[in-house]
Design a protein around this motif. Sequence first.
Motif, PDB file in Angstrom:
ATOM      1  N   ARG A  23     -11.404  -1.724   9.258  1.00 22.27           N
ATOM      2  CA  ARG A  23     -10.621  -2.907   9.086  1.00 22.27           C
ATOM      3  C   ARG A  23     -10.263  -3.091   7.632  1.00 22.27           C
ATOM      4  O   ARG A  23     -10.542  -4.156   6.861  1.00 22.27           O
ATOM      5  N   PRO A  24      -9.143  -2.408   7.251  1.00 23.16           N
ATOM      6  CA  PRO A  24      -9.000  -2.446   5.978  1.00 23.16           C
ATOM      7  C   PRO A  24      -8.322  -3.760   5.325  1.00 23.16           C
ATOM      8  O   PRO A  24      -7.598  -4.445   6.024  1.00 23.16           O
ATOM      9  N   ARG A  25      -8.746  -3.995   3.926  1.00 18.90           N
ATOM     10  CA  ARG A  25      -8.373  -5.275   3.451  1.00 18.90           C
ATOM     11  C   ARG A  25      -7.750  -4.789   2.273  1.00 18.90           C
ATOM     12  O   ARG A  25      -8.189  -4.117   1.234  1.00 18.90           O
ATOM     13  N   PHE A  26      -6.460  -4.836   2.114  1.00 25.15           N
ATOM     14  CA  PHE A  26      -5.525  -4.366   1.099  1.00 25.15           C
ATOM     15  C   PHE A  26      -5.623  -5.018  -0.250  1.00 25.15           C
ATOM     16  O   PHE A  26      -4.602  -5.371  -0.680  1.00 25.15           O
ATOM     17  N   ALA A  27      -6.767  -5.154  -0.651  1.00 20.97           N
ATOM     18  CA  ALA A  27      -6.779  -5.806  -2.265  1.00 20.97           C
ATOM     19  C   ALA A  27      -6.483  -4.991  -3.218  1.00 20.97           C
ATOM     20  O   ALA A  27      -6.395  -3.615  -2.937  1.00 20.97           O
ATOM     21  N   THR A  28      -6.476  -5.254  -4.382  1.00 22.29           N
ATOM     22  CA  THR A  28      -5.947  -4.481  -5.413  1.00 22.29           C
ATOM     23  C   THR A  28      -6.774  -3.025  -5.500  1.00 22.29           C
ATOM     24  O   THR A  28      -6.113  -1.990  -5.771  1.00 22.29           O
ATOM     25  N   PRO A  29      -8.097  -2.991  -5.356  1.00 22.18           N
ATOM     26  CA  PRO A  29      -8.847  -1.729  -5.598  1.00 22.18           C
ATOM     27  C   PRO A  29      -8.142  -0.764  -4.447  1.00 22.18           C
ATOM     28  O   PRO A  29      -8.108   0.294  -4.690  1.00 22.18           O
ATOM     29  N   TRP A  63      -4.879   0.800  -5.330  1.00 25.77           N
ATOM     30  CA  TRP A  63      -4.733   1.889  -6.398  1.00 25.77           C
ATOM     31  C   TRP A  63      -5.325   3.118  -5.694  1.00 25.77           C
ATOM     32  O   TRP A  63      -4.641   4.077  -6.158  1.00 25.77           O
ATOM     33  N   VAL A  64      -6.279   3.123  -4.595  1.00 30.69           N
ATOM     34  CA  VAL A  64      -6.587   4.336  -4.053  1.00 30.69           C
ATOM     35  C   VAL A  64      -5.634   4.803  -3.323  1.00 30.69           C
ATOM     36  O   VAL A  64      -5.447   6.167  -3.337  1.00 30.69           O
ATOM     37  N   ILE A  65      -4.832   4.007  -2.651  1.00 27.11           N
ATOM     38  CA  ILE A  65      -3.691   4.660  -1.956  1.00 27.11           C
ATOM     39  C   ILE A  65      -2.523   5.152  -2.766  1.00 27.11           C
ATOM     40  O   ILE A  65      -2.229   6.415  -2.456  1.00 27.11           O
ATOM     41  N   GLY A  66      -2.345   4.641  -3.938  1.00 30.81           N
ATOM     42  CA  GLY A  66      -1.576   5.232  -4.842  1.00 30.81           C
ATOM     43  C   GLY A  66      -1.969   6.535  -5.384  1.00 30.81           C
ATOM     44  O   GLY A  66      -1.276   7.530  -5.779  1.00 30.81           O
ATOM     45  N   PHE A  67      -3.419   6.392  -5.539  1.00 33.65           N
ATOM     46  CA  PHE A  67      -4.168   7.664  -5.966  1.00 33.65           C
ATOM     47  C   PHE A  67      -3.869   8.827  -4.942  1.00 33.65           C
ATOM     48  O   PHE A  67      -3.204  10.028  -5.296  1.00 33.65           O
ATOM     49  N   PRO A  74      -7.693   5.712  -9.815  1.00 31.18           N
ATOM     50  CA  PRO A  74      -9.083   5.480  -9.261  1.00 31.18           C
ATOM     51  C   PRO A  74      -9.770   4.712 -10.247  1.00 31.18           C
ATOM     52  O   PRO A  74     -10.206   3.733  -9.928  1.00 31.18           O
ATOM     53  N   LEU A  75      -9.625   5.089 -11.471  1.00 29.30           N
ATOM     54  CA  LEU A  75     -10.509   4.484 -12.472  1.00 29.30           C
ATOM     55  C   LEU A  75      -9.850   2.938 -12.733  1.00 29.30           C
ATOM     56  O   LEU A  75     -10.719   1.929 -12.719  1.00 29.30           O
ATOM     57  N   LEU A  76      -8.659   2.413 -12.511  1.00 27.51           N
ATOM     58  CA  LEU A  76      -8.057   1.185 -12.670  1.00 27.51           C
ATOM     59  C   LEU A  76      -8.510   0.668 -11.382  1.00 27.51           C
ATOM     60  O   LEU A  76      -9.040  -0.703 -11.281  1.00 27.51           O
ATOM     61  N   GLY A  77      -8.530   1.260 -10.390  1.00 24.35           N
ATOM     62  CA  GLY A  77      -9.132   0.671  -9.035  1.00 24.35           C
ATOM     63  C   GLY A  77     -10.691   0.486  -9.195  1.00 24.35           C
ATOM     64  O   GLY A  77     -10.994  -0.685  -8.799  1.00 24.35           O
ATOM     65  N   ALA A  78     -11.429   1.310  -9.580  1.00 30.19           N
ATOM     66  CA  ALA A  78     -12.784   0.938  -9.896  1.00 30.19           C
ATOM     67  C   ALA A  78     -12.980  -0.179 -10.853  1.00 30.19           C
ATOM     68  O   ALA A  78     -13.801  -0.943 -10.731  1.00 30.19           O
ATOM     69  N   ILE A  79     -12.121  -0.304 -12.093  1.00 35.46           N
ATOM     70  CA  ILE A  79     -12.358  -1.370 -12.888  1.00 35.46           C
ATOM     71  C   ILE A  79     -12.109  -2.546 -12.056  1.00 35.46           C
ATOM     72  O   ILE A  79     -13.029  -3.684 -12.170  1.00 35.46           O
ATOM     73  N   ALA A  80     -10.987  -2.733 -11.389  1.00 34.57           N
ATOM     74  CA  ALA A  80     -10.882  -3.978 -10.449  1.00 34.57           C
ATOM     75  C   ALA A  80     -11.978  -4.284  -9.422  1.00 34.57           C
ATOM     76  O   ALA A  80     -12.328  -5.472  -9.252  1.00 34.57           O
ATOM     77  N   TRP A 116      -1.678 -10.541 -10.447  1.00 31.53           N
ATOM     78  CA  TRP A 116      -1.091  -9.674 -11.591  1.00 31.53           C
ATOM     79  C   TRP A 116      -2.009  -8.305 -11.375  1.00 31.53           C
ATOM     80  O   TRP A 116      -1.070  -7.375 -11.853  1.00 31.53           O
ATOM     81  N   GLY A 117      -2.994  -8.124 -10.571  1.00 31.52           N
ATOM     82  CA  GLY A 117      -3.154  -6.855 -10.510  1.00 31.52           C
ATOM     83  C   GLY A 117      -2.329  -6.030  -9.568  1.00 31.52           C
ATOM     84  O   GLY A 117      -2.010  -4.866  -9.847  1.00 31.52           O
ATOM     85  N   LYS A 118      -1.770  -6.797  -8.259  1.00 34.64           N
ATOM     86  CA  LYS A 118      -0.961  -6.162  -7.702  1.00 34.64           C
ATOM     87  C   LYS A 118       0.268  -5.641  -8.238  1.00 34.64           C
ATOM     88  O   LYS A 118       0.926  -4.844  -8.166  1.00 34.64           O
TER      89      LYS A 118
END
Length: 638
Positions: free
Chosen positions: A358-364, A367-371, A415-421, A436-438
């Motif tokens: 049940r995905p929740r499309f928060a910033t992390p 980033w993963v989908i962009g990855f 993925p790193l930026l996703g991981a930091i978030a 700002w993250g989005k």
Amino acid sequence: MSPRDHDRDGPGLTGEALHARLDETWRRKPGFVGWLSSTDHKEIGRRYIVTAFVFLILGGILALLMRAQLARPDSGLIDPDRYNQIFTMHGTTMMFLFAVPVMDAMAVYLVPLMVGTRNISFPRLNAFSYFTYLAGGVLLWIAFALNVGPDAGWFSYVPLAGPEFSPGKRIDIWAQMVTFTEIAALAVAVEITATILKQRAPGMSLARVPLFVWAMLVVSLMVIFSMPSVALTSGMLLADRTVGTQFFNSFEYGDSLLWQHLFWFFGHPEVYIIFLPAAGFVSEIVQTFSRRPTFGYSAIVLALVGTGLLAFGLWVHHMFATGLPRLGYAFYTAASMAVSIPAGIQIFCWIATIWDGRPRFATPLLWVIGFIITFVIGGLTGVMLASVPIDLQLHDTYFVVAHFHYVLIGGAVFPLLGAIAYWFPKFTGRMMSEGWGKLSFWLAFVGFQVAFFPMHFLGILGMPRRVYTYPAGLGWETLNLVSSIGAAAFALALLIFVLNAVLSLRRGAVAGANPWDAPGLEWAAASPPPPYNFPHIPVSTSRTPLWESDPPPVVYGLRVDEKELVLTTVLEGRPDLREPSAEPTLWPLISALAMTAMFVSSIFTPWAVAVGTPPIAAALIAWFWPKNPKVSPEPTIE
Ligand code: HEM
Ligand SMILES: [Cu+2]
């Protein structure tokens, strides 16, 4: 009551009393000296992460300079000599001072928390590794500022990098810097391996190890096998340049191709040393934000191990243009293409997790989908380049530059930026701003594609890499201009990301221990974790322990007046031993300083090795000198 009973944690000693007691034991000494001698993995990890990001920004500024120069034909912004230094410094900084160290840094911070222990194993070595890494980076950048920055490309091919064609100190500095960073990476690899194999929380059998931790285990073993190769070869280069050995001189029975073999035996696995931790981040993020356990756990573990093994079988694809036996072409092409299989397996598992969750499309997760999108494109061009005829055509063109930025930025930086978030609330106790993250994500994603997609066409049109300018009329102008604009947008996005992080440190919403409702043990610690991480050592009950019970069950019986750790068995994670963790000390710093003095002066005279070794030995002896032997640890925990 005997003092021993008193100095154990137990059901009786809870709340404030326990915290105060543990804090006193684990807290580092106050002040600057305390800071320098700290052996807390979180403090060192944080330092490491911040330093790596500083190098990312420095390397990024160089990238923008190059793109400014290449935006127009016949540009005279940067002269050729500076340009050579700039692309070499950019590549060297990004690979040796940013990408590998930042993954190590994340692991130094996260792995002990994720496996539920109080500190990394060999905490003094950990402190030492940070200082050597810092020394190597500072050396390189000071040299660059003094106009003695290396200029033979980040893989410094001989004979260009040899004494004949690169006189002066530029390449010597490069070679020593490589050795510094490799020592740091090796140290971290050893610590991470030991922490994962021996310090996992009770109950965390190998089948319950979080996927990021699995990735780091594979990466650490890869580091242990590949880094000596580059440290050796840079040492041989230095010897060729300073004391007249002829390892790489084909005219004196040396072999210049030997450089390429030894370098890429490290250099190719290096790509996976950067990518696999990123894949680990992705598995963790996908799981939390899809709100279901990652699909295909065993398949992903096998894929990680498979990548680790295969990665050593394909370094020669970087040398297709050197002329090889036919059978070599066939073998290394097959191996290069085969390595896309484990990557594909992981990608399908991640998509399945999102699909079925049940995905929740928060910033992390963004980033993963962009990855996923970007990395797949980079993987496809990689398979193209693995084919020898195509590689011979596109070798050393901008097509290759496009390809490796797709895999390095798409495959690791996103993925790193996703991981930091994702872990930011754990690191700091505060949330990063989602708005700002989005914004930073979308700008980065679009800016990246605009910057690097046109480079594929530039390469096909024949634009070589590493040229400081090009004449008008070849049809390269528009594509280059578009690429430079995209690069600026991408850089702006990174700037917004960093600003968001800095501002959120103060202004972000207070996070609490587990703001994302994540399942890993690291979220059982407070945010940010206290020096001792966990008031009681948690027990792992499944692959997603906090989804079973938050807070998790804990074990009792560790000493609170000494830095004591629980050691568990390698396979099942059964409690095995209690062991003291090393006290903080300045000796790692002093050893690193002594080593730096020796390495730096050996650039100028080989005698530095003789004169510089005794101080290093003295510092190491002081470091390992046994003092106040501890009460011998008892074999079991009751
Ligand atoms: C703002 C983002 C970036 C831009 C605009 C950029 C741009 C460039 C350019 C223009 C080159 C020179 C190509 C040539 O002349 O051959 C280059 C080379 C390179 N870049 Fe980047 N880059 C960026 C980020 C990164 C990152 C994050 C990494 C690694 C993690 C990276 C790794 C490299 C490497 C290894 C080289 C090869 C250097 C060499 O040929 O010696 N870059 N990049
Ligand atoms: Cu490769």
